[in-house]
Structure formats: structure tokens, C-alpha cells
Design an enzyme around this catalytic site. Sequence first.
Site, PDB file in Angstrom:
ATOM      1  N   LYS A 204       0.874  -1.175   0.000  1.00  0.00           N
ATOM      2  CA  LYS A 204       0.000   0.000   0.000  1.00  0.00           C
ATOM      3  C   LYS A 204       0.904   1.216   0.000  1.00  0.00           C
ATOM      4  O   LYS A 204       1.954   1.210   0.655  1.00  0.00           O
ATOM      5  CB  LYS A 204      -0.851  -0.015   1.275  1.00  0.00           C
ATOM      6  CG  LYS A 204      -1.841   1.125   1.422  1.00  0.00           C
ATOM      7  CD  LYS A 204      -2.459   1.067   2.840  1.00  0.00           C
ATOM      8  CE  LYS A 204      -3.567   2.077   3.024  1.00  0.00           C
ATOM      9  NZ  LYS A 204      -3.918   2.212   4.480  1.00  0.00           N
ATOM     10  N   HIS A 223      -6.059   1.736  14.417  1.00  0.00           N
ATOM     11  CA  HIS A 223      -6.432   0.391  13.955  1.00  0.00           C
ATOM     12  C   HIS A 223      -5.290  -0.580  14.245  1.00  0.00           C
ATOM     13  O   HIS A 223      -4.170  -0.165  14.518  1.00  0.00           O
ATOM     14  CB  HIS A 223      -6.701   0.397  12.436  1.00  0.00           C
ATOM     15  CG  HIS A 223      -5.465   0.652  11.649  1.00  0.00           C
ATOM     16  ND1 HIS A 223      -4.894   1.908  11.530  1.00  0.00           N
ATOM     17  CD2 HIS A 223      -4.641  -0.180  10.964  1.00  0.00           C
ATOM     18  CE1 HIS A 223      -3.794   1.820  10.820  1.00  0.00           C
ATOM     19  NE2 HIS A 223      -3.606   0.563  10.457  1.00  0.00           N
ATOM     20  N   ASP A 225      -3.397  -3.864  12.179  1.00  0.00           N
ATOM     21  CA  ASP A 225      -3.365  -4.428  10.824  1.00  0.00           C
ATOM     22  C   ASP A 225      -3.899  -5.859  10.863  1.00  0.00           C
ATOM     23  O   ASP A 225      -3.691  -6.587  11.832  1.00  0.00           O
ATOM     24  CB  ASP A 225      -1.933  -4.414  10.274  1.00  0.00           C
ATOM     25  CG  ASP A 225      -1.437  -3.001   9.984  1.00  0.00           C
ATOM     26  OD1 ASP A 225      -2.236  -2.049  10.059  1.00  0.00           O
ATOM     27  OD2 ASP A 225      -0.237  -2.856   9.670  1.00  0.00           O
ATOM     28  N   HIS A 279      -2.281   1.383  16.134  1.00  0.00           N
ATOM     29  CA  HIS A 279      -1.487   2.515  15.645  1.00  0.00           C
ATOM     30  C   HIS A 279      -2.346   3.445  14.809  1.00  0.00           C
ATOM     31  O   HIS A 279      -3.465   3.087  14.414  1.00  0.00           O
ATOM     32  CB  HIS A 279      -0.266   2.014  14.852  1.00  0.00           C
ATOM     33  CG  HIS A 279      -0.615   1.109  13.694  1.00  0.00           C
ATOM     34  ND1 HIS A 279      -1.013  -0.202  13.848  1.00  0.00           N
ATOM     35  CD2 HIS A 279      -0.642   1.339  12.362  1.00  0.00           C
ATOM     36  CE1 HIS A 279      -1.246  -0.738  12.661  1.00  0.00           C
ATOM     37  NE2 HIS A 279      -1.037   0.176  11.740  1.00  0.00           N
TER      38      HIS A 279
HETATM   39  C1  OGA Z   1      -1.681   1.499   7.399  1.00  0.00           C
HETATM   40  C2  OGA Z   1      -0.863   2.266   8.367  1.00  0.00           C
HETATM   41  C3  OGA Z   1       0.922   3.792   8.821  1.00  0.00           C
HETATM   42  C4  OGA Z   1       1.758   4.841   8.178  1.00  0.00           C
HETATM   43  O1  OGA Z   1      -1.756   1.917   6.237  1.00  0.00           O
HETATM   44  O2  OGA Z   1      -2.221   0.443   7.803  1.00  0.00           O
HETATM   45  O3  OGA Z   1      -0.970   2.001   9.532  1.00  0.00           O
HETATM   46  O4  OGA Z   1       2.802   5.172   8.742  1.00  0.00           O
HETATM   47  N1  OGA Z   1      -0.011   3.208   7.922  1.00  0.00           N
HETATM   48  O5  OGA Z   1       1.373   5.367   7.138  1.00  0.00           O
HETATM   49 NI    NI Z   2      -1.708  -0.014   9.783  1.00  0.00          NI
END
Ligand code: OGA
Ligand code: NI
Length: 337
Positions: A204, A223, A225, A279
Amino acid sequence: MKKMVLERVQDVASLSKEGIPEEYIRSEDEQPGSTTVQGGVLEVPTIDMRDDQDEEKLLRAIVEASKHWGMFQVVNHEIPAEVITKLQAVGKEFFELPQEEKEVYAKPPGSQSIEGYGTMLQKELGGKKGWVDHLFHKIWPPSAINYHFWPKNPPSYRETNEKYAKYLHGVVDKLFKSLSLGLGFEGHELKEAAGGDELVYLLKINYYPPCPRPDLALGVVAHTDMSFFTILVPNEVDGLQAFKDGHWYNVKYIPNALVIHIGDQIEILSNGKYKSVLHRTTVDKEKTRISWPVFLEPPSDFEVGPHPKLVNEDNPPKYKTKKYGDYVYCKLNKIPQ
Ligand code: OGA
Ligand code: NI
């Protein structure tokens, strides 16, 4: 004249010079300005992976961090700095393309897969929105890749991402091995229970444009993961926060470090011995934050539950065994697991 649809946070940001639309203003108990621990007394552990002359010490550090924080940074992980720099450069270039060009990669409406360019994944209570756009696509195994969602521009995007996937295997295997030994298993057992060679690497890219009110908004809302674990490359703009013992801590940026998040599936597989980390991310007033998490997941029809070796009369399973696809469906639709 073409009507501009304000769907993407990047468009909203380009029009928000002072205030931000109401749907981006978090409730008071969520606003980062008032809910973050100031003056770092504690921090997410940093682990030197080259410590493997002292294998015992490295193992202990990974296991302790996975139990108590659910998050740690790793340095000296053997992914060359230029591979990471290039990954960051091509992802940034994609998000800087004109909006119409990015929309070519938009997640098709109603699609079952999460792959594609988009905004906001989970339906939030109260209709609130995160200050972030994203691109999702798988990078491993080759049989799972759909190149339709890989940007053709910049032209080196594909080669760069393939190279990063190749280098990630070493880190993935080392982490699985340590976590496996930490449960009293043989080194290979945990990865096997997690799907072995069928493991899917889902990349992502999070793109957080500058936000005039970073004290009131959040990027990604709190959330855990869903993955086994997540390996994240950030850019140099701070923003990631981890929750521990009732407090939100900033995760400091370390050049070339990888941020490891323990996800729900390792918590389940370890029957609660390892903890998935809660986080969230904050945004910056002037700078664009970008991050590249890779979620290590099983295929959708693969069943995950507490490992049989960890369950007996004295230690009953704390989690249901279910197909990963069903787990994801419940979590995204806020249905109890
Ligand atoms: C996520 C996330 C954290 C970030 O996309 O699940 O927690 O540092 N990203 O972007
Ligand atoms: Ni995350």
C-alpha cells in the site's frame, strides 16, 4: 467545464488553505494535538538485525518487542538503501501525476479486491474521514499479481517494485524464524502455519498531503493491521504513532529503517502471545507524508487460528479459527469475529 469531484484528499488539500472540512475534524478524544505523549520517555524499540553474531540477543529483542509493543524498527536489514530510495521516488512520482492519470488505476466500484487507487478503506462511525489517499497492489507471489494496478508511469515503477519484493524475502524469513523460535517451535514452523510459499505481499502507498490543521485531523485512524505482520517504509516526515499502556507515542524517523507491525493474524496464531499493535497516523502542516507498508497475508481461503501446539486443556484457544477472507470481511464491516 469539467466538474471537480472532491473525492480525493489530494484535491481537498489543494483547496484547503486555512480550515479543513468538518468531516476531517476528529472528536476531541481522538485529536492528536491533545492525545499524544509529549517528550519521549519511552519509545518503540530499534533492533539491529546485524546482531546475528549474538543470535540469542537478537531473538530476545524481537520476541520482547513483539509481546510488549507489537511494533519495532529494524536497521541493518540487508535491503540496500538505494532500493528503498528508488521505491520511494517512483511512488512519489505516481502521486504527483495529474489526477486524471491516477484515476486510471482507481479501484473499480464494487470490486471484491482492495487493489487500486482510492481513498478510505473502512467505513468510519460518524462519517469521519482520514486525511489520506492510497494505492494498493500485490507485489508477491507472481501468480497473485495484477499488473493492471501497477502504475505505468514512471516507467521504472515496475522494475523498482519487483526489486523491492525480491529483497523483502530475506527480512520476512528472518522475522518468521525469530517469531517461531520465540514460541518454542522450530525455525520453519511459523511461516509454514502462515501459508508458507503462498504468503501474499500486499503493498500500500499512503499519501498524506499537507493539512492546515494537523492538530484536529488524523491520517489513518487508530487500527490494528489484519496481516500476519507488516513491513513499512516511511518518508522523512514524522506521523506514525503507536499505542501502549493507554498512551500514544510518536515513532521517530530513522533513515533506511523498516517499521515492523505485528498484525492480527500473528496474535491469533500465537494464541495471544504476540500482540498486534494499535497505531494511527498524524499529518503535517507543510509537508507531504508518504509511507509504503507491505502487509504479509495468507490467501483469502486459507484458515488461520491458534497454532495446535499452543493449545491444550490448560491453554484453550482465545480466538476462532477462520478463513482469512472471512476475517477481513468481518473487520471491514465491523462484525464481531
Ligand atoms: C496502514 C498504516 C501507517 C503509516 O496503512 O495500515 O498504519 O505510517 N499506515 O502510514
Ligand atoms: Ni496499519
